[in-house]
Design an enzyme around this catalytic site. Structure first.
Site, PDB file in Angstrom:
ATOM      1  N   GLU A 187      11.577 -15.470  -2.938  1.00 39.98           N
ATOM      2  CA  GLU A 187      10.710 -16.516  -3.497  1.00 39.98           C
ATOM      3  C   GLU A 187       9.427 -16.666  -2.677  1.00 39.98           C
ATOM      4  OE1 GLU A 187      14.231 -19.063  -3.378  1.00 39.98           O
ATOM      5  OE2 GLU A 187      13.796 -19.615  -5.439  1.00 39.98           O
ATOM      6  N   ALA A 201      16.669 -18.973   2.281  1.00 37.01           N
ATOM      7  CA  ALA A 201      16.635 -20.276   2.938  1.00 37.01           C
ATOM      8  C   ALA A 201      17.810 -20.311   3.908  1.00 37.01           C
ATOM      9  CB  ALA A 201      16.767 -21.373   1.899  1.00 37.01           C
ATOM     10  N   GLY A 247      15.360 -17.421  -0.918  1.00 31.96           N
ATOM     11  CA  GLY A 247      14.055 -17.960  -0.505  1.00 31.96           C
ATOM     12  C   GLY A 247      13.120 -16.890   0.032  1.00 31.96           C
ATOM     13  N   GLU A 266      21.709 -16.652  -4.837  1.00 30.29           N
ATOM     14  CA  GLU A 266      22.178 -18.031  -4.610  1.00 30.29           C
ATOM     15  C   GLU A 266      23.450 -18.351  -5.376  1.00 30.29           C
ATOM     16  OE1 GLU A 266      19.034 -17.131  -5.278  1.00 30.29           O
ATOM     17  OE2 GLU A 266      17.622 -18.277  -4.055  1.00 30.29           O
TER      18      GLU A 266
END
Ligand code: CAA
Length: 258
Positions: free
Chosen positions: A112, A66, A109, A132
């Protein structure tokens, strides 16, 4: 075809190829990427000429996570109040199959997003991770759940707690990826695999995806019953008659999607 700022979309017969295209940020997933992907995959799902998709990134990075710069100054009220990342749920509701073709980094992300696809083909250069914790946060797009289901608690827990990356060979051994392909052949191999899927009867493609995914959401008995009902349902399709007749008559089937 629609133009997007952060992704490239091409069609090869019945296969849609979507390429993440923010090289300056290693394909970090910001709100614009999410909006572009949701629009592109909604169009793909709605288009009867399209039967399977491939989602890929660059040679260096599928996606490095992300977008940290977008999240950096957000507070709890922004994140919780707007249910930040909830939009990705719509991506997972795509009904037709999506193959993730992963080369280089698939982190946070990015990992993911790859796991939200239906299966992952990995280049030998692929590196998966949930780093993260190094940012003093944790996965937020499903990594703690999908990685644990894919590779089991021991590896998922170690990866989340230490940020250790998993290379392609370990990822294949652990069941995170279906196959490893030389990096130079990755996209062509993914397109070939997608073309194989796209050559199947359209309703059977949907049903196969739906029933395998049900394994993540149900008990065994409920899942088996769900499978059986969908299997029964396919006997209401013209393509089932055609598929079985074609087998008996030793010829290829020809599908109407009905
Ligand atoms: N967000 C925003 N920008 C990113 C980014 C990210 N996740 N990852 C890389 N970039 C940017 C870098 O800031 C850099 O931009 P500038 O040139 O403007 O500085 C550019 O992409 C190139 O990156 P690097 O110079 O860092 O490239 P590198 O080859 O030295 O390192 C890397 C590659 C190891 C992948 C490193 O970029 C990195 O560690 N990235 C962050 C990985 C990460 O922490 N991901 C998790 C994000 S949080 C998350 O995803 C939450 C969630 O669960 C959804």
């Amino acid at each position: 075809m629609t133009d997007y700022n952060t992704i490239l979309v091409e069609r090869r017969d019945a296969v849609t190829l979507v390429t993440l295209n923010r090289p300056q940020a290693l394909n970090a997933l910001n709100s614009e990427v999410l909006a572009d992907l949701l629009a592109a995959f909604a169009a793909f799902d709605a288009d009867p000429s399209q039967r399977c998709a491939v989602l890929t990134g660059s040679e260096k990075a599928f996606a490095a996570g992300a977008d940290i710069k977008e999240m950096q100054h957000q507070g709890f009220a922004d994140m919780y109040g707007h249910d930040f990342f909830a939009g990705w749920d719509q991506f997972t509701r795509t009904r037709k199959p999506i193959i993730a073709a992963v080369s280089g980094f698939a982190l946070g992300g990015g990992c993911e997003l790859a796991m939200m696809c239906d299966f992952i083909l990995a280049a030998d250069t692929a590196k998966f991770g949930q780093p993260e914790i190094k940012l003093a946060v944790a996965p937020g797009m499903g990594g703690s759940q999908r990685l644990t289901r894919a590779v089991g608690k021991a590896k998922a827990m170690e990866m989340c707690l230490t940020s250790r990356m998993m290379g392609a060979e370990e990822a294949e051994r652990a069941g995170l990826v279906s196959r490893i392909v030389p990096a130079a052949d990755l996209v062509e191999e993914a397109l070939k695999t997608a073309a194989t899927i796209a050559s199947m009867a359209p309703l059977a493609i949907l049903a196969n995806k739906e029933m395998v995914n049900a394994a993540f959401e149900t008990s065994l008995a409920q899942g088996v019953q769900f499978e059986r009902r969908l299997f029964h349902g396919l006997f209401g399709s013209a393509d089932q008659k055609e598929g079985m007749a074609a087998f008996v008559e030793k010829r290829p089937g020809s599908w109407t999607g009905k």
